[in-house]
Design a protein around this motif. Structure first.
Motif, PDB file in Angstrom:
ATOM      1  N   GLU A  48       0.785  -1.232   0.000  1.00 54.44           N
ATOM      2  CA  GLU A  48       0.000   0.000   0.000  1.00 54.44           C
ATOM      3  C   GLU A  48       0.819   1.285   0.000  1.00 54.44           C
ATOM      4  OE1 GLU A  48      -0.482  -2.614   1.907  1.00 54.44           O
ATOM      5  OE2 GLU A  48      -2.614  -3.095   2.114  1.00 54.44           O
ATOM      6  N   PHE A  96       7.797   1.248 -12.374  1.00 55.16           N
ATOM      7  CA  PHE A  96       7.546   1.564 -10.972  1.00 55.16           C
ATOM      8  C   PHE A  96       6.297   0.839 -10.477  1.00 55.16           C
ATOM      9  CE2 PHE A  96      10.211   5.336 -11.944  1.00 55.16           C
ATOM     10  CZ  PHE A  96      11.139   5.172 -10.920  1.00 55.16           C
ATOM     11  N   THR A 126      -5.953   7.784  -5.165  1.00 52.03           N
ATOM     12  CA  THR A 126      -5.559   8.160  -3.797  1.00 52.03           C
ATOM     13  C   THR A 126      -4.534   7.162  -3.269  1.00 52.03           C
ATOM     14  OG1 THR A 126      -7.547   6.972  -3.087  1.00 52.03           O
ATOM     15  CG2 THR A 126      -7.681   9.366  -3.191  1.00 52.03           C
ATOM     16  N   PRO A 127      -3.332   7.173  -3.877  1.00 49.62           N
ATOM     17  CA  PRO A 127      -2.310   6.213  -3.454  1.00 49.62           C
ATOM     18  C   PRO A 127      -1.768   6.503  -2.059  1.00 49.62           C
ATOM     19  CG  PRO A 127      -1.417   7.764  -5.057  1.00 49.62           C
ATOM     20  CD  PRO A 127      -2.901   8.038  -4.982  1.00 49.62           C
ATOM     21  N   GLY A 128      -1.006   5.560  -1.558  1.00 51.55           N
ATOM     22  CA  GLY A 128      -0.475   5.657  -0.201  1.00 51.55           C
ATOM     23  C   GLY A 128       0.308   6.929   0.055  1.00 51.55           C
ATOM     24  N   HIS A 129       1.074   7.344  -0.913  1.00 54.79           N
ATOM     25  CA  HIS A 129       1.780   8.617  -0.842  1.00 54.79           C
ATOM     26  C   HIS A 129       1.376   9.443  -2.056  1.00 54.79           C
ATOM     27  CE1 HIS A 129       4.124   6.112   1.901  1.00 54.79           C
ATOM     28  NE2 HIS A 129       4.511   7.235   2.480  1.00 54.79           N
ATOM     29  N   GLU A 148       1.044  11.317  -5.432  1.00 54.80           N
ATOM     30  CA  GLU A 148       1.734  11.198  -6.714  1.00 54.80           C
ATOM     31  C   GLU A 148       1.170  12.262  -7.649  1.00 54.80           C
ATOM     32  OE1 GLU A 148       0.915   7.141  -7.776  1.00 54.80           O
ATOM     33  OE2 GLU A 148       1.983   6.349  -6.032  1.00 54.80           O
ATOM     34  N   THR A 160       5.116  14.552  -6.081  1.00 50.05           N
ATOM     35  CA  THR A 160       5.189  13.204  -5.530  1.00 50.05           C
ATOM     36  C   THR A 160       6.075  13.269  -4.293  1.00 50.05           C
ATOM     37  OG1 THR A 160       5.004  12.258  -7.730  1.00 50.05           O
ATOM     38  CG2 THR A 160       5.909  10.838  -6.001  1.00 50.05           C
ATOM     39  N   THR A 161       5.518  12.926  -3.156  1.00 52.65           N
ATOM     40  CA  THR A 161       6.300  12.987  -1.919  1.00 52.65           C
ATOM     41  C   THR A 161       6.146  11.684  -1.132  1.00 52.65           C
ATOM     42  OG1 THR A 161       4.459  14.131  -0.846  1.00 52.65           O
ATOM     43  CG2 THR A 161       6.278  15.499  -1.647  1.00 52.65           C
ATOM     44  N   LEU A 197      10.022   8.687 -11.300  1.00 49.41           N
ATOM     45  CA  LEU A 197       8.668   8.231 -10.972  1.00 49.41           C
ATOM     46  C   LEU A 197       7.619   9.248 -11.415  1.00 49.41           C
ATOM     47  CD1 LEU A 197       6.571   6.455  -9.500  1.00 49.41           C
ATOM     48  CD2 LEU A 197       7.319   7.483  -7.343  1.00 49.41           C
TER      49      LEU A 197
END
Lengths: 697, 697
Positions: A509, A670, B141-144, B146, B156-157, B491
């Protein structure tokens, strides 16, 4: 401590040459009497002469090589005279003396500083011929200092900022050794760590991480001498920096002193103050210097940094009062340093007597120290658990946690640590305490969120000697924050152990920022680094043992976040196979038609695919490509007899597997943020795909 | 500026909630009258409600995913309400608006903060369904965060510290754009850059490098909000840090304000002070917060950092006054933000009118801006010199210097820079000025000895939009100091250009610390990064053009320190061949028996070996493996028809060449300090050896 008081007053008396703090309100001014402002350099004439001769050596060597950096050796010659000619405690006849002061040239491009002073100080390997063969093939005087090349060189430096981290690591090591070894009756460890750095080192982030750590852990045995010459390579330093360095260091818990870096008295006083004050603070000595001092045409400018001074060789030598003979060191200087060496050997002998007395009264402790220094390792194969229960799910990071405990118990000089991820990396050693300002004997390091600093500090502890076995952890993907340090470890042959967990798309995740699909391939390209990616708990046990037995290079352990089943197979076979880097995990029972080669979390897929494909399929597990490559050709051919029937599978970059396999199933893009099982499917890392690729051969 | 005065007094009046500096003597206290201490949050009830609902969204999404970080979204909800509900200027209907305030969540693990507020603020793509599918496959809504995934996400952090560097880069970009575009009559760029970070970000060295740079260059359009909650993942932060952050930042030229991070009035006042003060200083706002505020059982502890709060979901929701419905946002909140959006769109429309008026009066400038934003590129193939004189020796870094000049002249938004190695990297653009506090329109950046900071700042300028084309340089070996940033660039698909010179053992005397034998292989493993290692000046020209035409990924240009001959062959063929990644440089004139595949400085050896071996030998130059891999299978087979007769040669890691070649001549060990020609001999990278390997096939 009358002496300390005496020194302190001299600081305040000679304010031009020496300032404690810039704002009195921010400094705990030492208590002083006004009586003692005398000079503290015993032989100023001899040392000044030596300094100019050291300048001459640098000018001559760099001129001959037509390559190198004159700025620092000339600008810091007076500092060198004080350190090597009077203040530091070392023994040229035993460069590895445990209680020597450690000197680190963080500004490694100034390597001629080190070679000149080591020669003058009487390190026999540093002959005049070696000094004159600076940067030549086969010499022990390479362009940047290499610890494995030159006696007296403590650290490989050159990549800026690293040396500061190394110094912090050495200071940690010294604190730890003192806490472990010193007794009420005997002091075995009481030396200092001295680092010489420039603006470049201080601008680097790795240095700031280490500086913050040093201040926090109150490493008052550390002295950082800052060659503040106002110049960087491209420009005057003011072009890129305007920070108040003193204020920054004070904010980070350091004592800061400022001196004229050409005033040997002032340097000496500051050094002694730093050494003698037990204020719980590391000390920064800002030495205001003139870069390239000794070559008037370029001194004080960025032209002085490199080899631009070469064309002024003759006039500069003349102005320095040197004779026509190149690489000239006067009989007076040799004689002065020969006497100084005698004095130092006297201190050494005295320490040896203390050590032997201590050893007599603390036999077990002394034995454990000497064993550690000799690199002796307990019988880990017996101590470390064997994982027999095939199919049991256990993340290799959790296996690592189990394996680590008997190591922690049986190896008193093994240290662990994490960059704020103990809870995830699982490399906490139970019952051995945390290293901190209140417990320097503790062996778990909390580095903070400072991966690069951690890497450099780990190197420093490994460079230190004294038998420390150093390991540290973060997420695998953040190994790229610390690659500058990893490279130095590999080049220097330091047996540090990296515990890098949260391998591959298996991270799940947290998403692509946290999924290292390319990192392992990059690490494998590094010479002299063993990268181990165990497939299960048993291979993890073997990998840990390998990392400890290996004493001439670092080991990277790549561990999974997710559970992996213990693979079927004799534990002893798996353990020994891991020590060979690669081995036949599942042997075909019919004439061989296919080989599936895999590592880490993909070995279980390979086993499953082989089972479905039939009895003519072999599975090779290859936890460490580097170790496998070091095996005999016969063994390698036995394990992997035929590239044309081999498919490799690893959830990462495919490009480097074609040496062994005709086809490769991997991940060249990625990752994705999702639960791990979905990502493996999405990226096609499945038993079915692996079977298809194998069939397509 | 009465308004500013009014705000300032409020600070001093409410000292508990807000402090300017810690020592009055170190702060330029704003001139104040005592008249104005009123509240500045217009709708405190609505914003407080929104903040609690944002907390609820985070709790619900993280609970559903059973994964994520609650600490920041809950602890910083009040900050979010102030920023998104009142202070920041943005337009959810045009997330790429040039003059929007940029918001960077440097503490990227707190991604639910962003998703919650973007949803509430009215970014239509951020539906409630997307918010609820946090960390699920296929969601935006990814984990971090993007940037390429989610409208409104600027960067992207996740890798800590990067966002601070990105913010500094954005602030540079804004300063540059303002200097280039604004006229006496029209202000096109006057927005701010706001970064939210935590302790982790501030501990990272990359952040310190960027912070020092920002203070030095007086980037007073930058506001860094520090979520100071006293907690890191492993422990309470005090376990690893004790530095005086305020003092450190002040030493580095920043203004520092401290507020209660749950007092929206205090946050607002500090924000406005930072925004309105033209004091030449970036501002750090230390927001004292309670991590995980809203879940009493864990608030204020390190348990709050991650997902430990999941089990308290129900009670926390109840205590926050939320109804049973999950992902609840009240009609009142939606309505409040709909009104706020109208207000923002009003500002946007007004800006558009200004922009159009400006465009009418500055047609050429506007055209160049719009061309840059649209990614239009001049006809570089014509502008860039052609290297025809076969045999002429020119280091590819020097060819780069020549090639760069017409780019600099024809592309007004192209920026260059170096980490203190302009003199060596040779990527200085003549006649376009240096970026500095006294000339923000200058396009050469002096980053200082701060490679990682440079990488993050470069990313920030690329994230910024506005058509900036960003390049920067250091030695290739020090690319490993900045890999954290390179990875984010790859990325995120940022078309930044790395000029990494001093390639391979060709570096010579500086020795193994400076000789990148493994680095290129590591870079090639990175997805979405084109690594170009040109063989001569003409290939260098082609590589530069490629780097500019490519707009969806970074390009690394690997250039030699040493002279390389311009290779024989039609320049057009070489240029186009380079654009295909690999091509037949020397075509066999007899039936093909051998192929020598080489890159960079080894192509000249391949040509020489082929000449000696005879007419049946082909030479393939492969400046970019990645681009070659993207060609059609037909083309690839045409160039490299048979692995069994192919030998590869590159002065670096051999492991990744076996995909194309049966045998590889390379360097799998660290280098040596000596003149380069001796090292090539010592490592066996010679024409003779290459011939022998080819013959052995």
């Amino acid at each position: 401590m009358l002496y300390k008081t005496c020194v302190a007053v001299a600081f305040l008396a000679g304010a031009d040459a020496f300032q404690v703090g810039s704002l009195a309100s921010r400094v705990n001014a030492p208590k002083v009497s006004m009586a003692m402002a005398e000079a503290v350099v015993a032989s100023p004439v001899a040392l000044a002469k030596a300094a100019d001769e050291a300048r001459g050596l640098a000018i001559d060597s760099i001129s001959k090589a037509h390559s190198g950096h004159m700025g620092l050796p000339l600008g810091c010659a007076d500092i060198g005279a004080v350190l090597f000619g009077q203040e530091m405690v070392y023994n040229p006849a035993d460069p590895k003396w445990l209680n020597r002061d450690r000197f680190v040239l963080s500004a490694g491009h100034g390597s001629m500083f080190l070679y000149s002073w080591l020669h003058i100080a009487g390190y026999e390997a540093l002959t005049k011929e070696e000094v004159s063969n600076f940067r030549a093939l086969g010499s022990i005087t390479p362009g940047h200092p290499e610890n494995f090349m030159t006696p007296g060189v403590e650290c490989t430096t050159g990549p800026l900022g690293q040396g500061i981290g190394n110094g912090v690591g050495m200071a940690c090591a010294a604190k730890m050794m003192a806490a472990k070894l010193n007794t009420a009756k005997h002091t075995i460890i009481d030396h200092h760590v001295v680092v010489l750095c420039g603006d470049g080192c201080l601008q680097e982030g790795v240095a700031n991480e280490a500086v913050a750590f040093a201040g926090h852990e109150k490493l008052d045995n550390l002295i950082l001498m800052y060659d503040s010459n106002g110049v960087t390579l491209d420009k005057m330093a003011e072009h890129t920096q305007s920070e108040d360095v003193q204020m920054r260091f004070e904010a980070q818990g350091w004592e800061v002193l400022t001196v004229d870096g050409h005033d040997m008295d002032a340097i000496t006083k500051a050094y002694r103050y730093a050494k003698d004050s037990d204020n719980g603070k590391p000390t920064l000595i800002v030495c205001k210097t003139i870069i390239g001092k000794g070559i008037d045409e370029i001194a004080g400018t960025c032209a002085a940094h490199g080899e631009a001074g070469v064309k002024y060789q003759d006039s500069a030598r003349e102005a320095l009062g040197l004779p026509k003979e190149k690489w000239y060191v006067s009989p007076e200087t040799y004689s002065f340093f020969a006497n100084h060496k005698k004095e130092l050997v006297g201190k050494y002998d005295k320490w040896m007597a203390t050590y032997n007395a201590w050893k007599g009264e603390n036999a077990a402790l002394a034995q454990s120290l000497e064993d550690a220094i000799a690199g002796k390792v307990p019988d880990l194969d017996k101590l470390i658990p064997t994982y027999k229960e095939a199919g049991k799910g256990i993340a290799t990071r959790n296996a690592g946690a189990e394996v680590l405990q008997p190591i922690a118990q049986s190896m008193p000089f093994y240290v662990s640590g994490s960059a704020d991820l103990h809870g995830s990396n699982k490399n906490y050693m139970k019952g051995v305490g945390d290293f901190s300002k209140s417990n320097y004997a503790g062996r778990n390091f909390y580095y903070g969120i400072r991966e690069h600093g951690m890497g450099a500090i780990m190197n420093g502890m490994a460079f230190y000697g004294g038998g420390l076995r150093v390991s540290g952890s973060t997420f695998l993907v953040f190994s790229n924050y610390m690659m500058g340090s990893v490279r130095v470890a590999a080049l220097s042959g330091l047996p540090v152990k990296y515990i890098w967990t949260h391998d591959s798309i298996g991270v799940g995740e947290d998403g692509p920022t946290h999924q290292p699909v390319e990192v392992i391939a990059g690490l494998r390209a590094m010479p002299n680094l063993d990268v181990m990616r165990p497939a299960d708990a048993e291979e993890t046990a073997a990998a840990y043992i390998h990392s400890i037995i290996t004493q001439d290079r670092p080991t990277a352990m790549i561990l999974s976040r997710q559970d992996l089943p213990v693979l079927a197979g004799e534990p002893a076979m798996k353990r020994e196979g891991t020590w060979k880097g690669g081995y036949v995990l599942v042997k075909e029972t019919a004439p061989l038609t296919h080989i599936i080669l895999a590592t880490g979390s993909e070995v279980m897929l390979a086993v499953e695919a082989a089972k479905k494909l039939g009895p003519s399929v072999r599975v090779v597990s290859m936890p460490c490509v580097e170790v496998f490559e070091r095996q005999s050709e016969a063994y390698k051919n036995e394990v992997l007899p035929n590239r044309e029937i081999t498919v490799a599978c690893e959830a990462g970059y495919t490009g480097a597997w074609y040496k062994f396999a005709k086809k490769v199933l991997g991940v060249d893009t990625f990752g994705i943020s999702a639960p791990a099982k979905f990502i493996f499917e999405e990226k096609g890392i499945t038993v079915e795909n692996l079977m298809n690729v194998a069939k397509s051969l």
